[in-house]
Write a protein that holds these residues in place. Structure first.
Motif, short mmCIF file in Angstrom:
data_model
loop_
_atom_site.label_atom_id
_atom_site.label_comp_id
_atom_site.label_asym_id
_atom_site.label_seq_id
_atom_site.Cartn_x
_atom_site.Cartn_y
_atom_site.Cartn_z
N GLY A 116 19.31 -6.59 -3.34
CA GLY A 116 18.00 -6.30 -2.73
C GLY A 116 16.88 -6.13 -3.74
N ALA A 117 15.71 -5.78 -3.22
CA ALA A 117 14.44 -5.63 -3.97
C ALA A 117 13.93 -7.01 -4.41
CB ALA A 117 14.59 -4.67 -5.14
N ALA A 118 12.75 -7.02 -5.02
CA ALA A 118 12.13 -8.29 -5.43
C ALA A 118 12.94 -8.91 -6.57
CB ALA A 118 10.69 -8.03 -5.86
N PRO A 146 17.57 -9.84 3.81
CA PRO A 146 18.37 -9.43 4.97
C PRO A 146 18.44 -10.49 6.07
CG PRO A 146 16.24 -8.30 4.96
CD PRO A 146 16.27 -9.16 3.74
N ALA A 169 19.23 -2.51 -1.19
CA ALA A 169 17.82 -2.09 -1.16
C ALA A 169 17.00 -3.12 -0.39
CB ALA A 169 17.30 -1.93 -2.58
N PHE A 170 17.20 -3.17 0.92
CA PHE A 170 16.40 -4.06 1.78
C PHE A 170 15.38 -3.26 2.59
CE2 PHE A 170 20.06 -7.37 2.24
CZ PHE A 170 19.61 -8.06 1.12
N GLY A 171 15.30 -1.94 2.37
CA GLY A 171 14.45 -1.10 3.21
C GLY A 171 15.14 -0.84 4.55
N GLY A 196 17.04 2.03 -0.05
CA GLY A 196 15.58 1.93 0.09
C GLY A 196 14.90 1.46 -1.18
N GLY A 197 13.89 2.20 -1.62
CA GLY A 197 13.12 1.78 -2.78
C GLY A 197 13.70 2.23 -4.12
N ASP A 200 13.33 -0.01 -7.20
CA ASP A 200 11.94 -0.07 -7.65
C ASP A 200 11.62 1.13 -8.54
OD1 ASP A 200 11.69 -2.30 -6.08
OD2 ASP A 200 10.61 -1.31 -4.47
N ARG A 223 3.51 9.01 -2.16
CA ARG A 223 3.72 7.58 -1.89
C ARG A 223 2.54 7.01 -1.11
NH1 ARG A 223 9.64 5.37 -0.72
NH2 ARG A 223 8.66 3.56 -1.66
N ARG A 230 1.12 1.83 3.41
CA ARG A 230 2.25 2.43 4.13
C ARG A 230 1.79 3.42 5.20
NH1 ARG A 230 7.16 2.31 0.77
NH2 ARG A 230 7.87 4.15 1.85
N ARG A 233 3.86 3.93 8.33
CA ARG A 233 5.11 4.66 8.10
C ARG A 233 4.84 6.15 7.94
NH1 ARG A 233 9.04 1.54 4.13
NH2 ARG A 233 9.83 3.65 4.21
N1 UDP Z 1 13.09 -5.35 0.38
C1 UDP Z 1 13.83 -6.50 0.20
N2 UDP Z 1 13.82 -7.47 1.17
C2 UDP Z 1 13.10 -7.32 2.30
C3 UDP Z 1 12.35 -6.12 2.50
C4 UDP Z 1 12.37 -5.14 1.52
O1 UDP Z 1 14.50 -6.65 -0.82
O2 UDP Z 1 13.12 -8.21 3.14
C5 UDP Z 1 13.12 -4.32 -0.66
C6 UDP Z 1 11.78 -3.96 -1.28
O3 UDP Z 1 11.47 -4.88 -2.32
C7 UDP Z 1 12.06 -2.57 -1.81
C8 UDP Z 1 13.11 -2.03 -0.82
O4 UDP Z 1 13.54 -3.14 -0.05
O5 UDP Z 1 12.67 -2.64 -3.08
C9 UDP Z 1 12.62 -1.04 0.22
O6 UDP Z 1 11.63 -0.29 -0.24
P1 UDP Z 1 10.87 0.73 0.69
O7 UDP Z 1 9.84 1.30 -0.19
O8 UDP Z 1 10.45 0.12 1.95
O9 UDP Z 1 12.02 1.74 1.01
P2 UDP Z 1 12.00 3.28 1.29
O10 UDP Z 1 12.40 3.94 0.02
O11 UDP Z 1 10.63 3.65 1.73
O12 UDP Z 1 13.02 3.41 2.37
#
Ligand code: UDP
Length: 253
Positions: A116-118, A146, A169-171, A196-197, A200, A223, A230, A233
Motif C-alpha cells: 500500500g501507500a504511494a 485495493p 496501508a490502503f486507508g 492506514g497512513g 507515510d 492532521r 480531510r 473525515r
Molecule cells: N492508499 C493507497 N491506495 C488507495 C488509497 C489510499 O495506497 O487507493 C494509501 C495512502 O497513500 C495512504 C494510506 O492509504 O498511505 C491511507 O492513509 P490515510 O491517511 O487515509 O489513513 P488513516 O491513517 O487516516 O487511516
C-alpha cells in the motif's frame, strides 16, 4: 456492552464494533502470540471515522466484528467508552504498534510484507524500520491498489515472498475489506494488519503530530491543520461519531 471471555481481554462495543480493552504492551503480547500460532489473524485499528463508516456500511461492520483484534486507534473511542461506563485503558495506535512490533518483536523467523501507500513509500518505510532492527526481514514491498482487478497480481507477489506478517496501508475501509476478502489466499500470512497512513508517517511523507499533541488527544486537529482537504473525515470524527454514540446510549444500546 462489556464482556470478558477465557484468555480474551475485555472488549467494549461501540456502534456495533467490538474494541479491545488493552494497553500497548498487551497488544504487542497478543501480536507476538498470533505470529507463533497457526491460523490467520486479521488485526484492525479502528478510529472514530471508521466506526461512523461501519455504522453505515454493513459489510465493513461485519468485517470489523470478525477480526482477531481491534486496537483503539483514537482518543474518541476511549472517551465514548468512558461515557458509557466502560474503560478502554489506553489509546493503541496502528502506527505506534507497527513501529514497536517491527523494531522490537520481529526477526528472521517472521518476515514482513509492506503493501500500500504511494509508489516507493512502502519501500522507504521498510528501510527506515530496518534501521531500528537489523534482524527485521523484509519479504517485500508493493504499493498496489485495493481495486479488485489488481488483487491477483498482489496475491501472487505476496505468495512468492512468503511473509508471516502483512501490513496493508490502503486507508479505511479499503484495507480491511481487502484483508477480509483475500487473507485466506495468502498461505504464509499469519497476521494481516490494516495500518492506514503509517507508512507515510514512517517514511516521512507525512509529519506526525508531536507527542504532547497526541497525549492531549488532539492528533486529529493536527492532521486537519496539515491536510485541510480531510475536513469531511474530521467532521465525521468530531461531530458525527459522538452524536451516533450518544444516540446509541440514549436508546440503551
Ligand atoms: N492508499 C493507497 N491506495 C488507495 C488509497 C489510499 O495506497 O487507493 C494509501 C495512502 O497513500 C495512504 C494510506 O492509504 O498511505 C491511507 O492513509 P490515510 O491517511 O487515509 O489513513 P488513516 O491513517 O487516516 O487511516
Amino acid at each position: 456492552m462489556y464482556y470478558t471471555g477465557v484468555q480474551q481481554p475485555a472488549r467494549v462495543t461501540l456502534l456495533g464494533v467490538p474494541i479491545d480493552a488493552l494497553t500497548q504492551a498487551e497488544a504487542l503480547a497478543r501480536l507476538e502470540n498470533f505470529l507463533k500460532d497457526s491460523g490467520q489473524k486479521h488485526v484492525a485499528t479502528p478510529n472514530n471515522e471508521m466506526l461512523v463508516e461501519a455504522h453505515r456500511n454493513a459489510r465493513f461492520r461485519d468485517v470489523l466484528q470478525h477480526t482477531a483484534l481491534n486496537l483503539p486507534d483514537s482518543t474518541g473511542l476511549l472517551l465514548m467508552a468512558r461515557l458509557r461506563g466502560h474503560r478502554l485503558p489506553a489509546r493503541v495506535t496502528g502506527t505506534d504498534t507497527m513501529q514497536k512490533m517491527l523494531c522490537a518483536l520481529l526477526d528472521e523467523r517472521h518476515p514482513v510484507f509492506f503493501l500500500g501507500a504511494a509508489a516507493g513509500v512502502a519501500q522507504r518505510a521498510a528501510e527506515e524500520l530496518k534501521k531500528c532492527n537489523p534482524r527485521l526481514t523484509i519479504a517485500g514491498t508493493f504499493s498496489g491498489s485495493p481495486r479488485s482487478e489488481d488483487a491477483q497480481e498482489i496475491i501472487q507477489k505476496i505468495n512468492d515472498a512468503q511473509p508471516h506478517l502483512l501490513l496493508v496501508a490502503f486507508g479505511a475501509p479499503a484495507q480491511d475489506l481487502w484483508i477480509a476478502e483475500h487473507l485466506h489466499k495468502l498461505q504464509s500470512v499469519r497476521v494481516a494488519m490494516g495500518v492506514g497512513g503509517a507508512f507515510d508517517f514512517v517514511a516521512g511523507v507525512q509529519k506526525r503530530a508531536p507527542r504532547f499533541i497526541r497525549t492531549l488527544g488532539l492528533e486529529w486537529a493536527w492532521r486537519f491543520a496539515h491536510e485541510p482537504k480531510r475536513w469531511r473525515r474530521m467532521w465525521k470524527a468530531v461531530v458525527v461519531f459522538p452524536i451516533l454514540c450518544l444516540g446509541e446510549m440514549v436508546r440503551g444500546g
